[in-house]
Design a protein around this motif. Structure first.
Motif, PDB file in Angstrom:
ATOM      1  N   ALA A 196       0.895  -1.531  -0.212  1.00 21.75           N
ATOM      2  CA  ALA A 196      -0.258  -0.173   0.463  1.00 21.75           C
ATOM      3  C   ALA A 196       0.701   1.364   0.429  1.00 21.75           C
ATOM      4  O   ALA A 196       0.210   2.453  -0.269  1.00 21.75           O
ATOM      5  CB  ALA A 196      -0.804  -0.102   0.935  1.00 21.75           C
ATOM      6  N   GLN A 197       1.947   1.172   0.769  1.00 23.72           N
ATOM      7  CA  GLN A 197       2.728   2.337   0.826  1.00 23.72           C
ATOM      8  C   GLN A 197       3.379   2.995  -0.371  1.00 23.72           C
ATOM      9  O   GLN A 197       3.317   3.877  -1.455  1.00 23.72           O
ATOM     10  CB  GLN A 197       3.893   2.088   1.512  1.00 23.72           C
ATOM     11  CG  GLN A 197       3.768   2.207   3.225  1.00 23.72           C
ATOM     12  CD  GLN A 197       5.205   1.313   4.216  1.00 23.72           C
ATOM     13  OE1 GLN A 197       6.167   1.595   3.609  1.00 23.72           O
ATOM     14  NE2 GLN A 197       4.446   1.635   5.157  1.00 23.72           N
ATOM     15  N   VAL A 199       2.271   1.548  -3.694  1.00 25.87           N
ATOM     16  CA  VAL A 199       0.367   2.037  -4.044  1.00 25.87           C
ATOM     17  C   VAL A 199       0.552   3.401  -4.186  1.00 25.87           C
ATOM     18  O   VAL A 199       0.638   4.508  -4.991  1.00 25.87           O
ATOM     19  CB  VAL A 199      -0.260   1.087  -4.472  1.00 25.87           C
ATOM     20  CG1 VAL A 199      -1.538   1.700  -5.394  1.00 25.87           C
ATOM     21  CG2 VAL A 199      -0.001  -0.151  -4.836  1.00 25.87           C
ATOM     22  N   ASN A 200       0.888   3.943  -2.679  1.00 23.63           N
ATOM     23  CA  ASN A 200       0.200   5.483  -2.576  1.00 23.63           C
ATOM     24  C   ASN A 200       1.251   6.122  -3.375  1.00 23.63           C
ATOM     25  O   ASN A 200       1.234   7.787  -3.687  1.00 23.63           O
ATOM     26  CB  ASN A 200      -0.183   5.578  -0.866  1.00 23.63           C
ATOM     27  CG  ASN A 200      -0.996   5.213  -0.661  1.00 23.63           C
ATOM     28  OD1 ASN A 200      -2.036   4.917  -1.576  1.00 23.63           O
ATOM     29  ND2 ASN A 200      -1.016   4.656   0.630  1.00 23.63           N
ATOM     30  N   MET A 201       2.871   6.156  -2.897  1.00 22.06           N
ATOM     31  CA  MET A 201       3.521   7.079  -3.359  1.00 22.06           C
ATOM     32  C   MET A 201       3.631   7.083  -5.455  1.00 22.06           C
ATOM     33  O   MET A 201       3.867   7.524  -5.260  1.00 22.06           O
ATOM     34  CB  MET A 201       4.828   6.384  -2.767  1.00 22.06           C
ATOM     35  CG  MET A 201       6.056   6.719  -3.647  1.00 22.06           C
ATOM     36  SD  MET A 201       7.306   5.974  -3.296  1.00 22.06           S
ATOM     37  CE  MET A 201       7.585   5.013  -4.265  1.00 22.06           C
ATOM     38  N   GLU A 203       0.983   6.480  -6.690  1.00 22.61           N
ATOM     39  CA  GLU A 203      -0.368   7.858  -6.691  1.00 22.61           C
ATOM     40  C   GLU A 203       0.134   9.230  -7.084  1.00 22.61           C
ATOM     41  O   GLU A 203      -0.041   9.838  -7.607  1.00 22.61           O
ATOM     42  CB  GLU A 203      -1.174   7.024  -6.480  1.00 22.61           C
ATOM     43  CG  GLU A 203      -1.916   6.211  -6.846  1.00 22.61           C
ATOM     44  CD  GLU A 203      -3.416   5.999  -5.319  1.00 22.61           C
ATOM     45  OE1 GLU A 203      -3.974   5.524  -6.027  1.00 22.61           O
ATOM     46  OE2 GLU A 203      -3.260   5.797  -4.556  1.00 22.61           O
ATOM     47  N   ASP A 204       1.294   9.577  -5.954  1.00 22.15           N
ATOM     48  CA  ASP A 204       1.853  10.602  -5.512  1.00 22.15           C
ATOM     49  C   ASP A 204       2.537  11.288  -6.684  1.00 22.15           C
ATOM     50  O   ASP A 204       2.144  12.924  -6.768  1.00 22.15           O
ATOM     51  CB  ASP A 204       2.057  11.123  -4.384  1.00 22.15           C
ATOM     52  CG  ASP A 204       1.601  10.622  -2.879  1.00 22.15           C
ATOM     53  OD1 ASP A 204       0.309  10.827  -2.511  1.00 22.15           O
ATOM     54  OD2 ASP A 204       1.796  10.367  -1.462  1.00 22.15           O
ATOM     55  N   LYS A 207       0.434  12.972  -9.300  1.00 25.87           N
ATOM     56  CA  LYS A 207       0.066  13.737  -9.409  1.00 25.87           C
ATOM     57  C   LYS A 207       0.970  14.380  -9.808  1.00 25.87           C
ATOM     58  O   LYS A 207       0.766  15.839 -10.593  1.00 25.87           O
ATOM     59  CB  LYS A 207      -0.837  13.085  -7.866  1.00 25.87           C
ATOM     60  CG  LYS A 207      -1.921  14.725  -7.770  1.00 25.87           C
ATOM     61  CD  LYS A 207      -2.261  14.490  -6.350  1.00 25.87           C
ATOM     62  CE  LYS A 207      -3.577  16.284  -6.293  1.00 25.87           C
ATOM     63  NZ  LYS A 207      -3.591  15.962  -4.698  1.00 25.87           N
ATOM     64  N   MET A 222      -6.399  -4.512  -5.868  1.00 30.23           N
ATOM     65  CA  MET A 222      -5.058  -3.218  -6.487  1.00 30.23           C
ATOM     66  C   MET A 222      -5.773  -2.412  -7.532  1.00 30.23           C
ATOM     67  O   MET A 222      -5.495  -1.657  -7.911  1.00 30.23           O
ATOM     68  CB  MET A 222      -3.165  -3.371  -5.956  1.00 30.23           C
ATOM     69  CG  MET A 222      -2.926  -2.868  -5.704  1.00 30.23           C
ATOM     70  SD  MET A 222      -3.174  -0.944  -4.382  1.00 30.23           S
ATOM     71  CE  MET A 222      -2.663  -2.149  -2.949  1.00 30.23           C
ATOM     72  N   HIS A 225      -7.951  -0.115  -7.521  1.00 27.99           N
ATOM     73  CA  HIS A 225      -7.884   1.142  -6.451  1.00 27.99           C
ATOM     74  C   HIS A 225      -7.276   2.339  -7.669  1.00 27.99           C
ATOM     75  O   HIS A 225      -7.148   3.319  -7.694  1.00 27.99           O
ATOM     76  CB  HIS A 225      -6.840   1.403  -5.438  1.00 27.99           C
ATOM     77  CG  HIS A 225      -6.811   2.189  -4.792  1.00 27.99           C
ATOM     78  ND1 HIS A 225      -7.291   2.727  -3.934  1.00 27.99           N
ATOM     79  CD2 HIS A 225      -5.296   2.718  -4.551  1.00 27.99           C
ATOM     80  CE1 HIS A 225      -6.317   3.650  -3.453  1.00 27.99           C
ATOM     81  NE2 HIS A 225      -5.234   3.449  -3.652  1.00 27.99           N
ATOM     82  N   ILE A 226      -6.102   1.563  -7.968  1.00 25.71           N
ATOM     83  CA  ILE A 226      -5.286   2.709  -8.904  1.00 25.71           C
ATOM     84  C   ILE A 226      -5.174   3.006 -10.113  1.00 25.71           C
ATOM     85  O   ILE A 226      -4.816   4.141 -10.696  1.00 25.71           O
ATOM     86  CB  ILE A 226      -3.499   1.912  -8.841  1.00 25.71           C
ATOM     87  CG1 ILE A 226      -3.030   3.365  -8.444  1.00 25.71           C
ATOM     88  CG2 ILE A 226      -3.515   0.891  -9.939  1.00 25.71           C
ATOM     89  CD1 ILE A 226      -1.407   2.628  -8.837  1.00 25.71           C
TER      90      ILE A 226
END
Length: 327
Positions: A196-197, A199-201, A203-204, A207, A222, A225-226
């Motif tokens: 999750a860390q 994947v969140n990175m 996404e950031d 952006k 997953m 989600h992405i």
């Protein structure tokens, strides 16, 4: 070289990648593994297209062929409307900066003899992007951007955990300031707590830097989600493509329905009441795929027409495409 305006940053048309297989004592008889067989789709700037399917369906080969790490057998690869399919090694250099990859295995994809700083800085050196001082500053910035420390630049890959190595791989992909990145199962080799860390990175980073992703994965939850849109591959073919929520809420292809029914649900009551679709039969060989629909031997809805001809990849409306004789 073909030029035209397009709504897509990247577009592939009828892409094929066949690997030759020689047989016999004199290696004269030749057949082909049809790893990617007539696949077409586009990815808009700033979006994430997820690509899912069973192991061996051709997802990774498709991603690597798009980057021309494998030379395509036929078809077209359009980048910003320009056909890059026939470009040679020297002509591809300008596109190597724009198109990068994050490999699945964070252990095998990093050179154990190089420091982390040299791994990240290698592409900067190859493309002559900056001087030594600016190079070192960029390496430190990238390490911090992916959640590592600047002093990690002098260490070697074996000194890091799997999650940290994948972060190094991401920093390497970002070093040349790309526009498009193939994420080839970037989380499948990582602990669940780290996935999750990462994947969140990603996404950031998308952006902040305006990146476009082709996200290849096995983890269907997953991918939902992405991804903005999701494509489903089976035995070298794209069988369904739709906006993420549309595909997960209204899957049309029998293979997609079976895949989604296998997603674990944390609520035991809901999981118990949900009907799991079990696929029977064996996956055909990609060397000698059957005529007609390649899924027909495992499909509960198979009809005579499924053995006679390939299903067309039809638009059901709203950008929901499916290749099935049921439609």
């Amino acid at each position: 070289m073909e030029e035209r305006k397009s709504e897509y940053l990247l577009e592939i048309k009828n892409l094929k990648k066949y690997f030759p297989v020689t047989k016999g004592i004199f290696k004269k008889s030749k057949s082909y593994v049809k790893a990617v067989d007539d696949v077409s789709f586009g990815i808009k700037k700033g979006e994430t297209l997820g690509l899912v399917g069973e192991s061996g369906c051709g997802k990774t080969t498709c991603g690597r062929t798009i980057l021309k790490l494998y030379e395509p057998t036929s078809g077209k690869i359009l980048y910003n409307g320009k056909d890059i399919t026939k470009l040679n090694t020297n002509q591809m250099i300008q596109y190597r900066r724009k198109m990068q990859i994050i490999f699945q295995d964070p252990y095998a994809s990093l050179d154990s003899r190089m420091t982390v700083g040299d791994i990240i800085g290698e592409a900067i050196d190859i493309h002559n992007l900056c001087g030594l001082k600016e190079r070192n500053e960029r390496i430190q910035y990238l390490l911090q951007r992916v959640g590592l420390n600047s002093e990690h630049a002098n260490r070697y890959p074996h000194e890091f955990s799997g999650g940290q190595r994948q972060r190094i791989g991401i920093a390497r992909a970002l070093a040349v300031q790309p526009e498009f990145i193939v994420c080839d199962e970037p989380i499948s080799a990582l602990d669940v707590s780290i996935q999750a860390q990462v994947v969140n990175m990603l996404e950031d980073l998308q952006k902040d830097l305006g990146l476009t992703y082709l996200f290849i994965a096995h983890d269907l939850s997953m991918v939902k989600h992405i991804s903005n849109r999701v494509g489903v591959m089976y035995l070298g073919k794209l069988v369904e493509l739709a906006e993420s929520n549309e595909l997960y809420n209204h899957p049309q292809h029998p293979y997609t329905q079976a895949l989604l029914s296998a997603i674990p649900i944390p609520d035991p009551d809901i999981a118990e009441s949900r009907k799991r679709i079990i696929l029977e039969g064996e996956i055909p060989s990609p060397i000698d795929p059957p005529a007609g629909c390649r899924f027909k031997g495992r499909c509960r809805y198979a009809k005579p027409v499924c053995s006679e001809k390939d299903p067309e990849f039809k638009d059901l409306g709203g950008g929901h495409f499916v290749a099935c004789h049921l439609f």
